[in-house]
Design an enzyme around this catalytic site. Structure first.
Site, PDB file in Angstrom:
ATOM      1  N   GLU A 100     -36.494  69.615  42.718  1.00 41.08           N
ATOM      2  CA  GLU A 100     -37.085  70.754  43.948  1.00 41.08           C
ATOM      3  C   GLU A 100     -38.268  69.816  43.768  1.00 41.08           C
ATOM      4  O   GLU A 100     -39.046  69.846  43.321  1.00 41.08           O
ATOM      5  CB  GLU A 100     -37.023  71.450  44.328  1.00 41.08           C
ATOM      6  CG  GLU A 100     -35.815  72.623  44.820  1.00 41.08           C
ATOM      7  CD  GLU A 100     -36.154  72.030  46.184  1.00 41.08           C
ATOM      8  OE1 GLU A 100     -36.431  71.406  46.462  1.00 41.08           O
ATOM      9  OE2 GLU A 100     -34.734  72.721  46.355  1.00 41.08           O
ATOM     10  N   ASP A 101     -39.329  70.326  45.050  1.00 40.53           N
ATOM     11  CA  ASP A 101     -40.708  69.814  45.916  1.00 40.53           C
ATOM     12  C   ASP A 101     -40.735  71.288  44.787  1.00 40.53           C
ATOM     13  O   ASP A 101     -42.590  71.234  44.798  1.00 40.53           O
ATOM     14  CB  ASP A 101     -40.963  69.487  46.817  1.00 40.53           C
ATOM     15  CG  ASP A 101     -40.701  70.295  48.124  1.00 40.53           C
ATOM     16  OD1 ASP A 101     -39.513  70.826  47.690  1.00 40.53           O
ATOM     17  OD2 ASP A 101     -41.038  70.771  48.639  1.00 40.53           O
ATOM     18  N   ASP A 104     -39.255  78.259  46.086  1.00 37.10           N
ATOM     19  CA  ASP A 104     -40.409  79.841  46.918  1.00 37.10           C
ATOM     20  C   ASP A 104     -39.985  81.026  46.562  1.00 37.10           C
ATOM     21  O   ASP A 104     -39.959  81.472  46.247  1.00 37.10           O
ATOM     22  CB  ASP A 104     -40.983  78.985  48.493  1.00 37.10           C
ATOM     23  CG  ASP A 104     -42.139  79.621  49.126  1.00 37.10           C
ATOM     24  OD1 ASP A 104     -42.266  80.697  49.550  1.00 37.10           O
ATOM     25  OD2 ASP A 104     -42.395  78.565  50.489  1.00 37.10           O
ATOM     26  N   PHE A 153     -51.186  78.093  52.264  1.00 34.78           N
ATOM     27  CA  PHE A 153     -50.715  76.887  52.586  1.00 34.78           C
ATOM     28  C   PHE A 153     -50.937  75.544  52.847  1.00 34.78           C
ATOM     29  O   PHE A 153     -51.542  75.159  52.228  1.00 34.78           O
ATOM     30  CB  PHE A 153     -50.559  76.982  53.703  1.00 34.78           C
ATOM     31  CG  PHE A 153     -49.758  76.715  55.171  1.00 34.78           C
ATOM     32  CD1 PHE A 153     -49.084  75.094  55.037  1.00 34.78           C
ATOM     33  CD2 PHE A 153     -49.712  76.944  55.831  1.00 34.78           C
ATOM     34  CE1 PHE A 153     -47.760  74.678  55.132  1.00 34.78           C
ATOM     35  CE2 PHE A 153     -48.507  76.763  56.434  1.00 34.78           C
ATOM     36  CZ  PHE A 153     -47.581  75.113  56.871  1.00 34.78           C
ATOM     37  N   ARG A 166     -46.850  64.629  54.518  1.00 36.93           N
ATOM     38  CA  ARG A 166     -45.725  64.276  53.307  1.00 36.93           C
ATOM     39  C   ARG A 166     -46.189  63.334  52.751  1.00 36.93           C
ATOM     40  O   ARG A 166     -46.537  62.878  51.298  1.00 36.93           O
ATOM     41  CB  ARG A 166     -44.859  63.949  53.757  1.00 36.93           C
ATOM     42  CG  ARG A 166     -43.967  65.623  54.056  1.00 36.93           C
ATOM     43  CD  ARG A 166     -42.195  65.135  54.696  1.00 36.93           C
ATOM     44  NE  ARG A 166     -41.443  65.523  55.168  1.00 36.93           N
ATOM     45  CZ  ARG A 166     -40.454  66.721  54.929  1.00 36.93           C
ATOM     46  NH1 ARG A 166     -41.157  67.236  53.668  1.00 36.93           N
ATOM     47  NH2 ARG A 166     -40.008  67.386  55.229  1.00 36.93           N
TER      48      ARG A 166
HETATM   49  C1  PRP Z   1     -38.382  73.362  51.323  1.00 37.74           C
HETATM   50  C2  PRP Z   1     -38.678  72.700  49.670  1.00 37.74           C
HETATM   51  C3  PRP Z   1     -37.189  73.564  49.182  1.00 37.74           C
HETATM   52  C4  PRP Z   1     -37.163  74.869  50.080  1.00 37.74           C
HETATM   53  C5  PRP Z   1     -37.654  75.752  48.523  1.00 37.74           C
HETATM   54  O1  PRP Z   1     -37.761  72.922  51.465  1.00 37.74           O
HETATM   55  O2  PRP Z   1     -38.030  71.486  49.855  1.00 37.74           O
HETATM   56  O3  PRP Z   1     -36.271  72.782  48.458  1.00 37.74           O
HETATM   57  O4  PRP Z   1     -37.797  74.760  50.670  1.00 37.74           O
HETATM   58  O5  PRP Z   1     -38.120  77.526  49.596  1.00 37.74           O
HETATM   59  P1  PRP Z   1     -36.860  78.453  49.209  1.00 37.74           P
HETATM   60  O6  PRP Z   1     -37.427  78.043  47.619  1.00 37.74           O
HETATM   61  O7  PRP Z   1     -38.004  79.544  50.232  1.00 37.74           O
HETATM   62  O8  PRP Z   1     -35.850  78.289  49.411  1.00 37.74           O
HETATM   63  P2  PRP Z   1     -36.990  72.765  53.609  1.00 37.74           P
HETATM   64  O9  PRP Z   1     -36.563  73.606  53.856  1.00 37.74           O
HETATM   65  O10 PRP Z   1     -39.623  72.665  54.123  1.00 37.74           O
HETATM   66  O11 PRP Z   1     -37.270  71.682  53.992  1.00 37.74           O
HETATM   67  P3  PRP Z   1     -37.863  69.660  53.887  1.00 37.74           P
HETATM   68  O12 PRP Z   1     -37.541  69.825  51.973  1.00 37.74           O
HETATM   69  O13 PRP Z   1     -37.160  69.017  54.401  1.00 37.74           O
HETATM   70  O14 PRP Z   1     -39.557  69.981  53.605  1.00 37.74           O
END
Ligand code: PRP
Length: 188
Positions: A100-101, A104, A153, A166
């Site tokens: 994961e990146d 949150d 942010f 990105r």
């Molecule tokens: C982001 C990120 C994680 C997730 C984390 O994805 O890449 O997968 O949110 O958030 P959480 O802990 O609140 O669930 P996003 O839905 O923004 O899609 P993306 O990776 O395509 O930007």
């Protein structure tokens, strides 16, 4: 530096150093495994981290991707992660490593953990580039988190705002006026 960025939080060099540490940790964990672990990249945010991470490893791995979306175009989690693209590999009986990146609210990780265990993964390991514990709603944690970040942010190195930023090689704080303008409907 990109003009929309207020401040760099993690430089390219710091990220690269920590990616090597994460790769060494994973090599230590999986180098003696009988079958190659299945590395799952959660699109789109993890793509830069994922590619750098697996290339820094010595252990043979199998890669696959899922697209899970929790934010849409909003800045806060919906709490209902949606699987927009599923794996092509079976996870049954395999060592699964989720990349994961950012963790949150934790909704995405909780959902994917439940899904992978339900599908019969032998082991489930989570590696995340960033951990933002201040925003946690569901009690989950990564097995390896490269950096803990505050509730700001941030964008770059995979992380976006409205699909932009990105490809910045570093992670920085987005200037407030960028997302405030857009929530007021001002087109940039
Ligand atoms: C982001 C990120 C994680 C997730 C984390 O994805 O890449 O997968 O949110 O958030 P959480 O802990 O609140 O669930 P996003 O839905 O923004 O899609 P993306 O990776 O395509 O930007």
């Amino acid at each position: 530096m990109n003009a929309d960025i207020a401040r760099i939080v993690l430089t390219e060099e710091r990220i690269a150093g920590k990616v090597k540490e994460a790769a060494a940790w994973l090599d230590g964990k999986f180098s003696k495994a009988n079958t190659a672990p299945l590395f799952i990249g959660v699109l789109k945010g993890s793509v830069m981290f994922f590619c750098d991470l697996v290339r820094a490893m010595h252990t043979p791995v199998v890669i696959d991707f899922m697209k899970v979306s929790s934010y849409g175009t909003n800045a806060s989690s919906s709490g209902m992660p949606k699987i927009e693209m599923d794996l092509s590999e079976s996870v049954s009986g395999r060592d699964v490593v989720l990349v994961e990146d950012i963790v949150d609210s934790g909704f995405t990780l909780a959902r994917l953990r439940e899904l992978m265990i339900g599908r019969g993964a032998k082991t489930f390991t989570v590696v995340t580039l960033l951990d933002k514990p201040a925003r946690r709603v569901v009690s989950v944690r990564a097995d390896f988190a490269c950096f803990e970040v505050g509730d700001e942010f941030i964008v770059g190195y995979g992380l976006d705002y409205a699909q932009r930023y990105r490809n910045l090689p570093y992670i920085g704080v987005l200037k407030r006026e960028i997302y405030e303008d857009e929530t007021k409907g001002i087109k940039r």
